[in-house]
Design a protein around this motif. Structure first.
Motif, mmCIF file in Angstrom:
data_model
loop_
_atom_site.group_PDB
_atom_site.id
_atom_site.type_symbol
_atom_site.label_atom_id
_atom_site.label_comp_id
_atom_site.label_asym_id
_atom_site.label_seq_id
_atom_site.Cartn_x
_atom_site.Cartn_y
_atom_site.Cartn_z
ATOM 1 N N ARG A 1 0.866 -1.191 0.000
ATOM 2 C CA ARG A 1 0.000 0.000 0.000
ATOM 3 C C ARG A 1 0.897 1.234 0.000
ATOM 4 N NH1 ARG A 1 -5.203 0.584 3.409
ATOM 5 N NH2 ARG A 1 -5.168 2.300 1.952
ATOM 6 N N ASP A 2 0.484 2.253 -0.720
ATOM 7 C CA ASP A 2 1.356 3.433 -0.869
ATOM 8 C C ASP A 2 1.713 4.081 0.475
ATOM 9 O OD1 ASP A 2 -1.157 4.523 -0.364
ATOM 10 O OD2 ASP A 2 -0.966 6.089 -1.901
ATOM 11 N N ASP A 3 0.752 4.040 1.416
ATOM 12 C CA ASP A 3 0.972 4.690 2.720
ATOM 13 C C ASP A 3 2.137 4.064 3.496
ATOM 14 O OD1 ASP A 3 -2.064 5.962 2.885
ATOM 15 O OD2 ASP A 3 -1.942 3.975 1.976
HETATM 16 ZN ZN ZN Z 1 -3.070 4.712 0.389
#
Ligand code: ZN
Ligand code: PRT
Length: 225
Positions: free
Chosen positions: A54-56
């Motif tokens: 996930r990008d986070d």
């Molecule tokens: Zn995200």
């Protein structure tokens, strides 16, 4: 942590940046074999592997040394850097290259009927956002006392629900704002996908691979421009 001799890059598993990130790496001549669980891609042409996440999670994976590099929106990286800076610490993850895709901006947006004449128009109001550190830093830089309300999703409906008076969210075409009777008041960050890396580059084989990858990325970006 076990020493690694292969370079590891975190990229978004799905979402807006997943395919363009993998396209960029393919143009750099990297070929991968995907694991059965689709979370790991083994580099076949060079000792460079991918972790699909996930990008986070990307800035944290780099800060913790689990990955050497990541491809992530500047908005996500800058939020992590602002959160670290707000704790009085020095951010450990840097932007190494802008990559020219995933362009958008992080903007303050207000209900159509709110009279916006500058940041001070938001004094005392509640501003909903998924980017609390960047939003708070922008208010502090402008000397405005506003209440930042953290929302993880559907930020654009907060004013209608009455949970906030304004928002700070990503905008690209602006149609989401229009659909929610909001208008863009101020852009606080221009964003695009970036290559992020640890402040200190690895000084082993991975450092050489990193140099090679940067040269190839620069070549691909130059051709595109
Ligand atoms: Zn995200
Ligand atoms: O699952 P995961 O956590 O990995 O993904 P995600 O859902 O958190 O992120 P994702 O895939 O939606 O976005 C990844 C990155 O793409 C963001 O961090 C930005 O850097 C970039 N990006 C570019 C955008 C947009 N454009 C964008 N328009 N990210 C989100 N949006 C959303 C925005 O939040 C708003 O809801 O699109 C809406 C606004 O779009 P317009 O066109 O109506 O203005």
């Amino acid at each position: 942590m076990k020493p690694r001799d292969r370079l590891r890059i975190a990229v978004q598993k799905s979402g807006r940046l997943g395919d363009p990130s993998q396209d960029l790496l393919a143009r750099c001549g990297l070929k991968f074999r995907q694991s059965r669980d689709k979370l790991f891609c083994f580099g076949e042409s060079l000792a460079i592997d991918l972790l699909l996440v996930r990008d986070d999670d990307i800035p944290g994976l780099i800060a913790d040394g689990v990955c050497d590099l990541g491809i992530v929106g500047r908005n996500v990286l800058a939020e992590q850097q602002a959160a670290v800076a707000a704790r009085g610490e020095t951010p450990a993850v840097d932007e190494l290259r802008p990559l020219g895709f995933g362009r958008c901006r992080l903007s303050i947006a207000v209900p159509q009927e709110l009279d916006y004449a500058g940041p001070s128009s938001l004094a005392g109001l509640r501003v909903a956002t998924t980017y609390p550190a960047l939003t708070a830093a922008w208010f502090a830089a402008n000397g405005v006392d506003a209440k930042v309300v953290l929302l993880k999703g559907s930020v654009e409906i907060a004013p209608k629900l009455g949970t906030a008076d304004a928002i700070c969210d990503l905008v690209s075409t602006g149609s989401t704002l229009v659909a929610n009777q909001l208008r863009e008041a101020a852009a606080i960050l221009d964003s695009e996908a970036v290559l992020a890396g640890a402040g200190v580059a690895p000084n082993d084989e991975r450092g050489e691979l990193l140099e090679l990858l940067l040269r190839r990325i620069d070549g691909v970006i130059q051709v595109r421009e």
